[in-house]
Design a protein around this motif. Structure first.
Motif, PDB file in Angstrom:
ATOM      1  N   UNK A  11      33.743  21.137 -15.256  1.00 36.75           N
ATOM      2  CA  UNK A  11      32.799  22.147 -15.724  1.00 36.75           C
ATOM      3  C   UNK A  11      33.494  23.478 -15.947  1.00 36.75           C
ATOM      4  N   UNK A  12      34.228  23.929 -14.953  1.00 39.80           N
ATOM      5  CA  UNK A  12      34.887  25.227 -15.068  1.00 39.80           C
ATOM      6  C   UNK A  12      36.031  25.181 -16.073  1.00 39.80           C
ATOM      7  N   UNK A  13      36.750  24.045 -16.136  1.00 42.90           N
ATOM      8  CA  UNK A  13      37.868  23.935 -17.085  1.00 42.90           C
ATOM      9  C   UNK A  13      37.396  23.981 -18.527  1.00 42.90           C
ATOM     10  N   UNK A  14      36.289  23.298 -18.821  1.00 40.43           N
ATOM     11  CA  UNK A  14      35.783  23.274 -20.196  1.00 40.43           C
ATOM     12  C   UNK A  14      35.295  24.652 -20.635  1.00 40.43           C
ATOM     13  N   UNK A  15      34.607  25.353 -19.734  1.00 36.32           N
ATOM     14  CA  UNK A  15      34.139  26.698 -20.082  1.00 36.32           C
ATOM     15  C   UNK A  15      35.328  27.637 -20.266  1.00 36.32           C
ATOM     16  N   UNK A  16      36.354  27.495 -19.389  1.00 37.58           N
ATOM     17  CA  UNK A  16      37.545  28.332 -19.524  1.00 37.58           C
ATOM     18  C   UNK A  16      38.318  27.995 -20.797  1.00 37.58           C
ATOM     19  N   UNK A  17      38.290  26.716 -21.167  1.00 39.07           N
ATOM     20  CA  UNK A  17      39.003  26.297 -22.378  1.00 39.07           C
ATOM     21  C   UNK A  17      38.417  26.951 -23.608  1.00 39.07           C
ATOM     22  N   UNK A  18      37.110  27.252 -23.566  1.00 39.50           N
ATOM     23  CA  UNK A  18      36.474  27.922 -24.696  1.00 39.50           C
ATOM     24  C   UNK A  18      37.071  29.299 -24.926  1.00 39.50           C
ATOM     25  N   UNK A  19      37.473  29.942 -23.838  1.00 35.49           N
ATOM     26  CA  UNK A  19      38.046  31.279 -23.959  1.00 35.49           C
ATOM     27  C   UNK A  19      39.478  31.234 -24.473  1.00 35.49           C
ATOM     28  N   UNK A  20      40.179  30.147 -24.211  1.00 32.06           N
ATOM     29  CA  UNK A  20      41.555  29.984 -24.702  1.00 32.06           C
ATOM     30  C   UNK A  20      41.721  28.566 -25.251  1.00 32.06           C
ATOM     31  N   UNK A  21      41.170  28.316 -26.451  1.00 31.33           N
ATOM     32  CA  UNK A  21      41.158  26.958 -27.018  1.00 31.33           C
ATOM     33  C   UNK A  21      42.538  26.391 -27.315  1.00 31.33           C
ATOM     34  N   UNK A  22      43.555  27.242 -27.358  1.00 30.58           N
ATOM     35  CA  UNK A  22      44.900  26.756 -27.676  1.00 30.58           C
ATOM     36  C   UNK A  22      45.692  26.358 -26.428  1.00 30.58           C
ATOM     37  N   UNK A  23      45.047  26.349 -25.243  1.00 30.01           N
ATOM     38  CA  UNK A  23      45.759  26.021 -24.021  1.00 30.01           C
ATOM     39  C   UNK A  23      45.974  24.509 -23.932  1.00 30.01           C
ATOM     40  N   UNK A  24      47.189  24.083 -24.262  1.00 30.27           N
ATOM     41  CA  UNK A  24      47.491  22.658 -24.234  1.00 30.27           C
ATOM     42  C   UNK A  24      47.496  22.114 -22.798  1.00 30.27           C
ATOM     43  N   UNK A  25      47.932  22.949 -21.837  1.00 25.30           N
ATOM     44  CA  UNK A  25      47.982  22.488 -20.452  1.00 25.30           C
ATOM     45  C   UNK A  25      46.585  22.169 -19.928  1.00 25.30           C
ATOM     46  N   UNK A  26      45.629  23.051 -20.241  1.00 28.23           N
ATOM     47  CA  UNK A  26      44.267  22.822 -19.754  1.00 28.23           C
ATOM     48  C   UNK A  26      43.651  21.600 -20.430  1.00 28.23           C
ATOM     49  N   UNK A  27      43.922  21.455 -21.739  1.00 31.88           N
ATOM     50  CA  UNK A  27      43.405  20.288 -22.459  1.00 31.88           C
ATOM     51  C   UNK A  27      43.984  18.995 -21.888  1.00 31.88           C
ATOM     52  N   UNK A  28      45.276  19.016 -21.588  1.00 31.89           N
ATOM     53  CA  UNK A  28      45.920  17.824 -21.033  1.00 31.89           C
ATOM     54  C   UNK A  28      45.346  17.488 -19.668  1.00 31.89           C
ATOM     55  N   UNK A  29      45.066  18.525 -18.844  1.00 30.40           N
ATOM     56  CA  UNK A  29      44.488  18.294 -17.524  1.00 30.40           C
ATOM     57  C   UNK A  29      43.105  17.668 -17.631  1.00 30.40           C
ATOM     58  N   UNK A  30      42.273  18.184 -18.569  1.00 35.32           N
ATOM     59  CA  UNK A  30      40.931  17.618 -18.766  1.00 35.32           C
ATOM     60  C   UNK A  30      41.027  16.174 -19.244  1.00 35.32           C
ATOM     61  N   UNK A  31      41.973  15.910 -20.163  1.00 32.95           N
ATOM     62  CA  UNK A  31      42.149  14.558 -20.684  1.00 32.95           C
ATOM     63  C   UNK A  31      42.530  13.593 -19.558  1.00 32.95           C
ATOM     64  N   UNK A  32      43.461  14.010 -18.692  1.00 37.91           N
ATOM     65  CA  UNK A  32      43.908  13.128 -17.610  1.00 37.91           C
ATOM     66  C   UNK A  32      42.761  12.812 -16.648  1.00 37.91           C
ATOM     67  N   UNK A  33      41.918  13.812 -16.396  1.00 39.77           N
ATOM     68  CA  UNK A  33      40.798  13.593 -15.471  1.00 39.77           C
ATOM     69  C   UNK A  33      39.831  12.558 -16.026  1.00 39.77           C
ATOM     70  N   UNK A  34      39.452  12.731 -17.300  1.00 37.65           N
ATOM     71  CA  UNK A  34      38.531  11.783 -17.931  1.00 37.65           C
ATOM     72  C   UNK A  34      39.182  10.397 -18.018  1.00 37.65           C
ATOM     73  N   UNK A  35      40.481  10.376 -18.306  1.00 35.46           N
ATOM     74  CA  UNK A  35      41.193   9.103 -18.408  1.00 35.46           C
ATOM     75  C   UNK A  35      41.178   8.365 -17.065  1.00 35.46           C
TER      76      UNK A  35
END
Length: 806
Positions: free
Chosen positions: A23-47
């Motif tokens: 929840x917090x990662x997705x909302x934070x990702x909206x503020x910095x959509x180009x953050x590859x590290x955060x996107x990768x972390x979210x992907x790994x969690x869902x995976x």
């Protein structure tokens, strides 16, 4: 099923933690959509959630996380641009996953939660990618995002109007993919990209599982708290610090209890008893926080066995018993490598190839068994295989060849002594050095590592049948029960894990019972010659006891017993183990130190080191003399030792001592009934009872509060023989015997100047348990010919460490 429940519970706890973070990662990702590290972390969690849900057969959970993973993969690869709409869709997916987890928690299944709407919405959002083909400037992205937010807000405001018109800000291509979703009731109300509207919109796509909603507020809400909120992550260093503080509390408790014991203040005594109880419960609770099931290290061994089996072209089945047995985390880490080496050794050296097994008449598939259990305040771990076993002759020949022992000394060694040589440094029987084993190192390191944590290792083997390596490990290293003894005016502590019993001899008995065999002192304990080690001799001190009284602590180490002679026994108490300096450690006699209840410092004796000294001190002549004496004692039937007991009415019976496993005291009120038979709960089992007075027609007193019980155990079965009183232990030598008998007797004899009846032990055992011998039909001889499972130890039931006057 229990194992699966544990896996599901761990999955739920971990997934709830991950969802809160998402929840917090997705909302934070909206503020910095180009953050590859955060996107990768979210992907790994869902995976991770997707993979585990597939393994546990939660199909809808796998479906929704799979499509979400697809979107995140494309976002991560840059094929899609992150928009507020896509963020909202991903948050909707998180809410759906949370609802599925709640249903799984409440009912064990996914219930009626519908995921089709969310799956369709995520799929549509992935197709809605007009800007995906060409890169979007960083400055233009926020403008588009704001436009979309305004558009969605206007749609929300007019959601109830009969004919809403699309706003001019929404691009035309975005309308087409959303058309199929409009058929689903929840689709028109697209959630806004702000946290509050998302929370309000979350229940809409889950309208189909309203049934799970009430339970999430009541019953399932409690289950949610019981599973996800019932655990907390704590740093191990914090637990270690807490354990140290509890150790200091235990020391202080011991001092207060000893001080108050000398006081006559009743209130102070009660307060100290309360403190004692609370400190013990706190200590137990803190120790439990450090306990982990041994399966944490066992779980890696099936892969080890499989890979080695393929490499060595062997077919091996691994069986595990006692996975749930718990051990202190520190000790668990310490035994991981030794246990792995023992398993590799069994696979490499123990179990034969399928061809060799077939030739030996065995199944082609070998069996490697791991067993763990709690026993007498320690953890016993066994690594057993049904392989070729260890041939003592081959082992001895290799030892002579390497110069580790002379042929003369080898001839005097028993098979068990020969087996212990596999733990000598540099010893290996491997025909060639491989990358699995056979480098000449390993078993000695295993033994060293196990002894470093206060444990012992034993090996048993039958050629052609298999080998068992048995580890005995203390439950914890921090606080252990110990026996405090005195020698030459100083106090020493002996860990109770190695203590079997205490023997106290007055001057007269000591003069006759302690013998010299081959120049070394021994004590004949129930027919067995026990080598003695005087602690004063080991320490180079002079005993301050001159009354001829002898106190022997019977200790067990490395599968053998010996007696440690001390000046006197003080008491038993829980001690806190403190490390000693390098100078004391180098002496090789002390494993640590502790502070006793009276404030004095006591050194903790290293039982393994004392045992090695005792056995090393036995020259070949002494070993040969001991073997000869033991053989003579075994073949001399006239010197069979007998236990004398009274059964009422002035009658006495004699029972062969080798049919006695233990002597116990049981309260009469603890005797229960199964049909017409009396039983008692004993060490986790139900023991049938035979009262000798009734069995032999004596009918003694029936109003006794405490029953004297003789326990006989063999092949995993036990019976309890009740007598009126234990009288003595005598030798059967020169006894005047007679064939005058009666029902349940084998005859009579004059023992201790009185006519004594010779009990037919087999008949008494069958009276208590008619099926006693059916489990092992080979043992149909008189029970006196059967070796008892445990050595005799006279202890009141549940009270360890009683003193036996022999």
């Amino acid at each position: 099923m229990d194992g699966l429940d544990d896996i599901v519970e761990e999955f739920l706890v971990e997934s709830h933690e991950n969802l809160d973070q998402l929840d917090s990662d997705l909302v934070a990702l909206e503020q910095e959509p180009d953050s590859r590290d955060r996107l990768s972390s979210i992907f790994r969690t869902i995976h991770t959630i997707k993979g585990t849900s597939g393994f546990l057969a939660f199909q809808r959970l796998e479906e929704v996380t799979h499509v979400g993973e697809n979107m995140l993969s494309r976002l991560r690869d840059g094929a899609l641009a992150l928009t507020p709409h896509r963020t909202s869709v991903l948050l909707r997916m998180v809410d759906t996953v949370r609802s599925l987890l709640t249903s799984i928690e409440a009912t064990g299944g996914e219930g009626s939660v519908d995921v089709s709407a969310v799956v369709a919405e995520i799929s549509a959002a992935m197709e809605d990618s007009p800007a995906a083909a060409e890169p979007v400037e960083v400055a233009a992205e926020p403008v588009a995002a704001v436009a979309e937010v305004v558009a969605e807000a206007s749609v929300e405001e007019r959601a109830e109007e009969p004919a809403p018109e699309p706003t001019a800000e929404l691009p035309a291509p975005a309308v087409e993919p959303l058309a199929p979703v409009a058929e689903v009731p929840a689709a028109p109300a697209v959630p806004a990209p702000r946290p509050a509207p998302v929370a309000e919109a979350a229940p809409e796509p889950e309208a189909a599982h309203e049934e799970a909603a009430p339970s999430s507020e009541s019953g399932a809400g409690q289950a949610r708290r019981a599973v996800a909120d019932s655990t907390i992550r704590v740093d191990v260093d914090l637990l270690d610090e807490l354990m140290l503080l509890v150790g200091e509390l235990v020391l202080t408790r011991n001092q207060i209890v000893q001080y108050v014991g000398r006081s006559n203040d009743t209130d102070l005594v009660r307060a100290s008893q309360r403190l004692n109880l609370i400190a013990s419960e706190l200590q137990e609770g803190v120790m439990k926080t450090r306990m982990q099931p041994i399966d944490h290290i066992w779980s890696k061994l099936p892969r080890v066995v499989r890979d080695l089996g393929l490499q060595l072209q062997k077919s091996i089945r691994l069986e595990m018993e006692g996975r749930e047995t718990e051990l202190d985390k520190t000790l668990l880490e310490a035994v991981k490598d030794p246990l792995t080496h023992l398993v590799r050794n069994s696979v490499d050296h123990g179990i034969e190839t399928p061809e060799d097994r077939r030739k030996a008449g065995k199944p082609a598939e070998g069996v490697l068994t791991l067993r763990a259990r709690h026993e007498s305040g320690q953890v016993v771990v066994e690594v057993a295989d049904d392989g070729a076993g260890i041939d003592p002759a081959k082992l001895g020949a290799k030892a002579v060849e390497r110069g580790l022992v002379t042929q003369e000394a080898l001839n005097r060694m028993g098979p068990q002594d020969v087996l212990q040589m596999i733990f000598l440094p540099g010893f290996s029987t491997a025909a060639q050095v491989t990358n699995v084993s056979g480098r000449g190192v390993g078993m000695d390191v295993v033994k060293t590592n196990i002894e470093a944590i206060g444990g012992t290792i034993e090996v048993e083997s039958l050629p052609g049948r298999g080998t068992v390596c048995r580890l005995r490990i203390p439950l914890t290293l921090a606080i252990v029960p110990a026996l405090t003894v005195e020698c030459a005016g100083d106090r020493y502590a002996i860990p109770q894990i190695s203590l079997q019993e205490l023997v106290s001899l007055d001057a007269e008995k000591a003069a006759n019972a302690v013998e010299e065999v081959g120049g070394a002192p021994v004590y004949r304990l129930r027919g067995e010659l026990l080598p003695l080690v005087r602690l004063t001799d080991v320490l180079g001190l002079a005993s301050d006891r001159h009354d001829g009284h002898v106190v022997i602590a019977v200790l067990r180490s490395e599968g053998r017993r010996f007696g440690l002679v001390v000046d006197r026994v003080i008491n038993t108490e829980e001690i806190v183990v403190k490390a000693v300096g390098g100078q004391l450690k180098a002496i090789g006699l002390y494993s640590g130190a502790t502070v006793l209840g009276d404030g004095t410092v006591a050194l903790i004796l290293d039982v393994q080191a004392l045992a090695r000294r005792a056995l090393r001190a036995e020259t070949g002549e002494r070993q040969e003399s001991r073997a000869t004496a033991l053989q003579a004692a075994a073949t001399d039937a006239e010197r069979q030792r007998m236990l004398l007991a009274a059964i009422g009415g002035g009658r006495r019976v004699a029972i062969p001592l080798d049919t006695v496993t233990r002597l116990e005291q049981v309260r009469t009120e603890s005797v229960e009934r199964v049909g017409n038979r009396e039983v008692v709960q004993y060490r986790g089992a139900i023991l049938p009872i035979v009262r000798l007075d009734r069995h032999l027609g004596a009918y003694g007193e029936s109003d006794r509060e405490v029953l004297e019980v003789i326990v006989y155990s063999d092949h995993g079965r036990s019976v309890a023989i009740v007598v009126e009183e234990i009288l003595d232990i005598v030798d059967g030598e020169a006894a005047v015997r007679s064939d005058i008998d009666d029902m349940g007797l084998l005859g009579s004899a004059v023992l201790g100047d009185k006519v004594t009846e010779l009990l037919d032990v087999r008949a008494a055992i069958l009276a208590a348990d008619p099926a006693f011998y059916s489990a092992h039909p080979a043992a149909l001889t008189h029970p006196s010919a059967l070796a008892p499972v445990d050595p005799l130890s006279v202890t009141p039931h549940g009270v360890p460490g009683s003193l036996l006057e022999v």
